[in-house]
Design a protein around this motif. Structure first.
Motif, PDB file in Angstrom:
ATOM      1  N   GLY A 174       0.810  -1.216   0.000  1.00  0.00           N
ATOM      2  CA  GLY A 174       0.000   0.000   0.000  1.00  0.00           C
ATOM      3  C   GLY A 174       0.841   1.262   0.000  1.00  0.00           C
ATOM      4  N   LEU A 175       1.973   1.237   0.713  1.00  0.00           N
ATOM      5  CA  LEU A 175       2.842   2.417   0.763  1.00  0.00           C
ATOM      6  C   LEU A 175       3.531   2.690  -0.571  1.00  0.00           C
ATOM      7  CD1 LEU A 175       4.476   1.862   4.272  1.00  0.00           C
ATOM      8  CD2 LEU A 175       2.896   3.704   3.651  1.00  0.00           C
ATOM      9  N   GLN A 176       3.668   1.673  -1.419  1.00  0.00           N
ATOM     10  CA  GLN A 176       4.318   1.846  -2.707  1.00  0.00           C
ATOM     11  C   GLN A 176       3.369   2.417  -3.764  1.00  0.00           C
ATOM     12  OE1 GLN A 176       7.373   1.613  -3.480  1.00  0.00           O
ATOM     13  NE2 GLN A 176       8.408   0.238  -2.093  1.00  0.00           N
ATOM     14  N   ILE A 222       3.377  17.927  -6.317  1.00  0.00           N
ATOM     15  CA  ILE A 222       2.810  17.821  -4.977  1.00  0.00           C
ATOM     16  C   ILE A 222       2.990  16.403  -4.435  1.00  0.00           C
ATOM     17  CG2 ILE A 222       0.654  17.912  -3.661  1.00  0.00           C
ATOM     18  CD1 ILE A 222      -0.246  20.162  -5.518  1.00  0.00           C
ATOM     19  N   PHE A 223       2.716  15.401  -5.272  1.00  0.00           N
ATOM     20  CA  PHE A 223       2.903  14.010  -4.856  1.00  0.00           C
ATOM     21  C   PHE A 223       4.355  13.751  -4.472  1.00  0.00           C
ATOM     22  CE2 PHE A 223      -1.261  12.616  -5.676  1.00  0.00           C
ATOM     23  CZ  PHE A 223      -1.355  11.269  -5.375  1.00  0.00           C
ATOM     24  N   GLU A 224       5.291  14.199  -5.318  1.00  0.00           N
ATOM     25  CA  GLU A 224       6.700  13.900  -5.089  1.00  0.00           C
ATOM     26  C   GLU A 224       7.269  14.650  -3.886  1.00  0.00           C
ATOM     27  OE1 GLU A 224       8.917  14.554  -8.651  1.00  0.00           O
ATOM     28  OE2 GLU A 224       8.440  12.557  -9.434  1.00  0.00           O
ATOM     29  N   VAL A 227       5.115  11.044  -1.651  1.00  0.00           N
ATOM     30  CA  VAL A 227       5.996   9.937  -2.019  1.00  0.00           C
ATOM     31  C   VAL A 227       7.201   9.782  -1.086  1.00  0.00           C
ATOM     32  CG1 VAL A 227       7.506   9.034  -3.839  1.00  0.00           C
ATOM     33  CG2 VAL A 227       5.261   9.966  -4.423  1.00  0.00           C
ATOM     34  N   PRO A 228       7.939  10.848  -0.716  1.00  0.00           N
ATOM     35  CA  PRO A 228       9.097  10.638   0.182  1.00  0.00           C
ATOM     36  C   PRO A 228       8.724   9.964   1.496  1.00  0.00           C
ATOM     37  CG  PRO A 228       9.189  12.817  -0.798  1.00  0.00           C
ATOM     38  CD  PRO A 228       7.849  12.255  -1.144  1.00  0.00           C
ATOM     39  N   THR A 229       7.607  10.381   2.083  1.00  0.00           N
ATOM     40  CA  THR A 229       7.192   9.799   3.363  1.00  0.00           C
ATOM     41  C   THR A 229       6.837   8.327   3.214  1.00  0.00           C
ATOM     42  OG1 THR A 229       6.353  11.943   4.104  1.00  0.00           O
ATOM     43  CG2 THR A 229       5.576   9.995   5.271  1.00  0.00           C
ATOM     44  N   PRO A 244      24.466   7.146   4.517  1.00  0.00           N
ATOM     45  CA  PRO A 244      23.694   6.080   3.875  1.00  0.00           C
ATOM     46  C   PRO A 244      23.260   6.484   2.477  1.00  0.00           C
ATOM     47  CG  PRO A 244      22.357   7.216   5.508  1.00  0.00           C
ATOM     48  CD  PRO A 244      23.751   7.752   5.639  1.00  0.00           C
ATOM     49  N   GLU A 245      23.236   5.516   1.583  1.00  0.00           N
ATOM     50  CA  GLU A 245      22.770   5.754   0.215  1.00  0.00           C
ATOM     51  C   GLU A 245      21.269   6.008   0.246  1.00  0.00           C
ATOM     52  OE1 GLU A 245      23.687   6.286  -3.768  1.00  0.00           O
ATOM     53  OE2 GLU A 245      25.092   5.596  -2.242  1.00  0.00           O
ATOM     54  N   ARG A 246      20.831   7.087  -0.391  1.00  0.00           N
ATOM     55  CA  ARG A 246      19.413   7.432  -0.400  1.00  0.00           C
ATOM     56  C   ARG A 246      18.923   7.526  -1.833  1.00  0.00           C
ATOM     57  NH1 ARG A 246      17.680  12.118   3.623  1.00  0.00           N
ATOM     58  NH2 ARG A 246      15.693  11.088   3.159  1.00  0.00           N
ATOM     59  N   GLU A 247      17.743   7.005  -2.049  1.00  0.00           N
ATOM     60  CA  GLU A 247      17.139   7.053  -3.370  1.00  0.00           C
ATOM     61  C   GLU A 247      16.425   8.383  -3.561  1.00  0.00           C
ATOM     62  OE1 GLU A 247      17.660   4.829  -5.642  1.00  0.00           O
ATOM     63  OE2 GLU A 247      18.806   3.570  -4.254  1.00  0.00           O
ATOM     64  N   PRO A 248      16.373   8.895  -4.805  1.00  0.00           N
ATOM     65  CA  PRO A 248      15.768  10.216  -5.025  1.00  0.00           C
ATOM     66  C   PRO A 248      14.298  10.277  -4.637  1.00  0.00           C
ATOM     67  CG  PRO A 248      16.237   9.092  -7.112  1.00  0.00           C
ATOM     68  CD  PRO A 248      16.925   8.320  -6.032  1.00  0.00           C
ATOM     69  N   GLU A 249      13.556   9.173  -4.807  1.00  0.00           N
ATOM     70  CA  GLU A 249      12.132   9.203  -4.471  1.00  0.00           C
ATOM     71  C   GLU A 249      11.891   9.255  -2.970  1.00  0.00           C
ATOM     72  OE1 GLU A 249      13.279   4.866  -5.306  1.00  0.00           O
ATOM     73  OE2 GLU A 249      13.571   6.822  -6.250  1.00  0.00           O
ATOM     74  N   GLU A 250      12.940   9.051  -2.155  1.00  0.00           N
ATOM     75  CA  GLU A 250      12.797   9.110  -0.708  1.00  0.00           C
ATOM     76  C   GLU A 250      13.060  10.503  -0.158  1.00  0.00           C
ATOM     77  OE1 GLU A 250      15.348   6.209   0.983  1.00  0.00           O
ATOM     78  OE2 GLU A 250      14.419   4.519  -0.031  1.00  0.00           O
ATOM     79  N   MET A 251      13.355  11.469  -1.033  1.00  0.00           N
ATOM     80  CA  MET A 251      13.716  12.810  -0.586  1.00  0.00           C
ATOM     81  C   MET A 251      12.885  13.865  -1.298  1.00  0.00           C
ATOM     82  SD  MET A 251      17.894  12.547  -0.530  1.00  0.00           S
ATOM     83  CE  MET A 251      17.993  11.857  -2.201  1.00  0.00           C
ATOM     84  N   THR A 252      12.584  14.947  -0.583  1.00  0.00           N
ATOM     85  CA  THR A 252      12.052  16.130  -1.235  1.00  0.00           C
ATOM     86  C   THR A 252      13.208  16.865  -1.917  1.00  0.00           C
ATOM     87  OG1 THR A 252      12.380  17.531   0.705  1.00  0.00           O
ATOM     88  CG2 THR A 252      10.299  16.319   0.561  1.00  0.00           C
TER      89      THR A 252
END
Length: 387
Positions: free
Chosen positions: A76-78, A138-140, A144-146, A266-274
């Protein structure tokens, strides 16, 4: 009592007309686009979730005994992430099918006979794409990050068994030589940005002796590509255990590898960040002096801005193709949309590879696929205008 409500209604209508940026033609085109757009979002989101998450989660449930409620929560979170990715593709499908239907029903001919140019119709679709671009932003930024961070935490908990991706305390690092023998052993009690506290380094590269470096702190100097140690001691110990030399220092520069610092980031993916978080992440990577990783992050940051505008590009391409295609079946339109999407994302992949290799600047690597799509859409539109 009736005239007053009519006057009030007329006043509200006048005020709305003065601030409403969309004409009746735009609203008519929007009404034609919305149903197919909603269908496209649902279709492409479902395909994305099934291909990108569902089968992997089923494997995790089977292999590592991931609890089924946790797997469903991750699923659901995806959904918001794949919904945001589906927006441009839904615009492409919607504009393609809607414009084809208008051409088939003779409405395009009627509009042109009334003095409406095809360029004006395409502009309405572009306005629709701009609305979708804003929604995708707005979504991104807000959703999406949260959800992606929560999904990653739920998935990594059973996989990592409590080991964090990045460390800020008790940092251990071993440097190996070409023969896979240990060259140095690095330990720090804690990390604060690009500064380590409470360091002990065992250096086995000195022939006939082991060098020990103990320091209160060490800071990575990216400009000089060295470590700046403060308030420490350097001494050497022979194999028999005797101490050969001691050097106390207040500040000392040593040419040691930068690699231990990478363990704290830590390696972070772009979709996890504003966008703001990505900018701060870029500043953190910049302090390490890792040019390859910095270039990758810069490309990701630029793409977070460029990707939503794909909805505008796809609106241009879809409307230009749709006006040239009559009696286009939904299945044919879906297949044609997939071809355009695959071409676009192949361009994104190629530009990303060239950007990481340094052949393109980060901004060009992120925006080049959009520029190619813009050229394609304009080319189809201009060719379609010719008699």
């Amino acid at each position: 009592m009736l005239p007053q409500p009519r006057a009030s209604s007329s006043l509200l209508s006048t005020l709305w007309s003065s601030v409403n940026p969309f004409t009746r033609l735009d609203q008519y085109i929007f009404q034609a686009l919305w149903p197919t757009f909603g269908f496209g979002v649902a279709l492409f989101s479902a395909l994305g979730v099934a291909a990108g998450v569902l089968f992997d989660l089923l494997r995790q449930v089977s292999d590592i005994q991931l609890p089924l409620p946790t797997a469903l929560q991750i699923l659901g979170l995806q959904v918001p992430y794949f919904m945001s990715l589906s927006f441009p593709m839904a615009v492409l499908l919607s504009s393609l099918l809607s414009m084809s239907r208008l051409a088939t029903d003779g409405e395009l001919i009627a509009l042109r006979s009334a003095g409406v140019s095809l360029y004006r119709l395409v502009w309405s679709v572009i306005l629709f794409g701009l609305l979708v671009t804003g929604t995708m932003f707005i979504f991104e930024e807000l959703v999406v990050p949260t959800t992606q961070q929560q999904a990653r935490s739920l998935l990594e908990a059973p996989l990592s068994q409590g080991v964090a991706a990045g460390q800020d305390r008790n940092i251990f690092y071993q440097e190996y030589g070409a023969d896979r023998e240990v060259k140095r052993f690095f330990y720090a009690q804690r990390a604060d940005g690009n500064t380590f506290r409470g360091l002990t380094i065992l250096d086995f590269t000195k022939p006939g002796a082991k060098q020990v470096i103990s320091a209160e702190s060490a800071r990575w100097d990216a400009a000089g590509n060295t470590w700046r140690f403060r308030n420490g001691t350097i001494y050497a110990v022979t194999p028999s255990g005797t101490q050969q030399q001691v050097l106390d220092f207040e500040e000392q520069q040593l040419s040691l590898p930068r690699d231990p610092l990478d363990l704290t980031i830590p390696e972070r993916e772009p979709e996890e960040m504003t966008i703001a978080q990505a900018q701060r992440y870029r500043a953190t990577i910049e302090q390490t002096g890792d040019s390859k990783r910095l270039r990758k992050v810069e490309i990701q940051l630029q793409r977070k801005v460029a990707l939503p505008f794909t909805a505008v590009i796809f609106g241009l391409v879809g409307s230009s193709l749709g006006m040239r295609s009559r009696r286009l079946a939904a299945s044919t339109g879906f297949g044609l949309s997939l071809l355009v999407v695959l071409a676009q994302y192949f361009a994104i992949f190629a530009a990303n590879v060239w950007g990481k290799a340094g052949l393109l600047s980060p901004s060009m690597a992120a925006w080049l696929p959009n520029l190619l799509g813009l050229a394609l859409g304009l080319g189809i539109l201009i060719k379609g205008m010719r008699p």
